[in-house]
Design an enzyme around this catalytic site. Sequence first.
Site, PDB file in Angstrom:
ATOM      1  N   TYR A  88       0.864  -1.189   0.000  1.00 38.45           N
ATOM      2  CA  TYR A  88       0.000   0.000   0.000  1.00 38.45           C
ATOM      3  C   TYR A  88       0.890   1.225   0.000  1.00 38.45           C
ATOM      4  O   TYR A  88       1.551   1.521   0.994  1.00 38.45           O
ATOM      5  CB  TYR A  88      -0.921  -0.038   1.225  1.00 38.45           C
TER       6      TYR A  88
ATOM      7  N   LYS B 198      -1.612  -1.362  -3.943  1.00 35.09           N
ATOM      8  CA  LYS B 198      -2.527  -0.223  -4.052  1.00 35.09           C
ATOM      9  C   LYS B 198      -1.648   1.006  -4.215  1.00 35.09           C
ATOM     10  O   LYS B 198      -0.949   1.415  -3.281  1.00 35.09           O
ATOM     11  CB  LYS B 198      -3.405  -0.095  -2.808  1.00 35.09           C
TER      12      LYS B 198
END
Length: 296
Positions: free
Chosen positions: A134, A162
């Site tokens: 992330y 992400k």
Amino acid sequence: MKFRGTYTVMITPYDSEGRVDVPGLRRFTDWQIAQGIAGLIPLGSTGEFLSLTDDERTLVAQTVIDQAAGRVPVFIGTGAENTYDVIRYSQEAERLGADGVMIIPPFYSTPTDDELFVHYRRISDAIGLPIMLYNNPATANVDLKPELVARLSHIDNCCLIKESTMDVTRVRDIIRLCGDRLSVFGGIMGFESFLEGAIGWVAVASNVAPKVMSDIFNLCDGYRDIGKAREMYFRHVPLIQFVGGQGYVAGTKALLKHMGLDVGGPRAPRLPLPEVDDARALQIVRDLDLRFEESV
């Protein structure tokens, strides 16, 4: 299991006493799935993971996994400052039946690239789940640049990211450098990321508009109808921007309340929206005709 599509990084509902609202979380999970969301991610930043106790984190993870019951993938946010805490949370997620974990980098110690590599390698060695890296430099104080992501993609289990900066060329460069070792989900820039080759979107706005945010990806997938996807996206940019700033937790919860689902306010130190912003939330709900309606 193939991971693709729009995943909601879920809010954590609270009851009138400020406790985790388990029945509310079950209802919210069912509604998300009924609306066509492709995956769920509790205990991300929008889920206020840093404001929950360990017992509450377990409760939230178990509730969503059990309620989803295999209908969609569930990734658990297991981020922490301490590598061994991340391992502990991630091992628990695996025991509870999660399909994967999403892990933001340590957010205070400003680790070097070598420290980040060892951090993620130790986590991967301790679990058997897919890891979604992330990257959100605005909140983590750490930037996983494409060259570092390419290095991390050689770690077993680190197979997703992400990418949540405003620079969509990051998506292009990660795909170019990582090849088929790692798949990219957009963060802030969902639609733009799809056009660069992202296979999904970890979205905040899908907390309140899961069907539309899913449809935007589905229309882009395979370039089915980019024009229609762009039209839907442009219409919903005010919503996406509203939940993309500092008030993303309070803003999302305010929108849901105006839609008919009271999920409580944010937990301190966050505050509810000021009146002027709450009025904007209500106007967005009216303009986009957003409603919380459960299937019978």
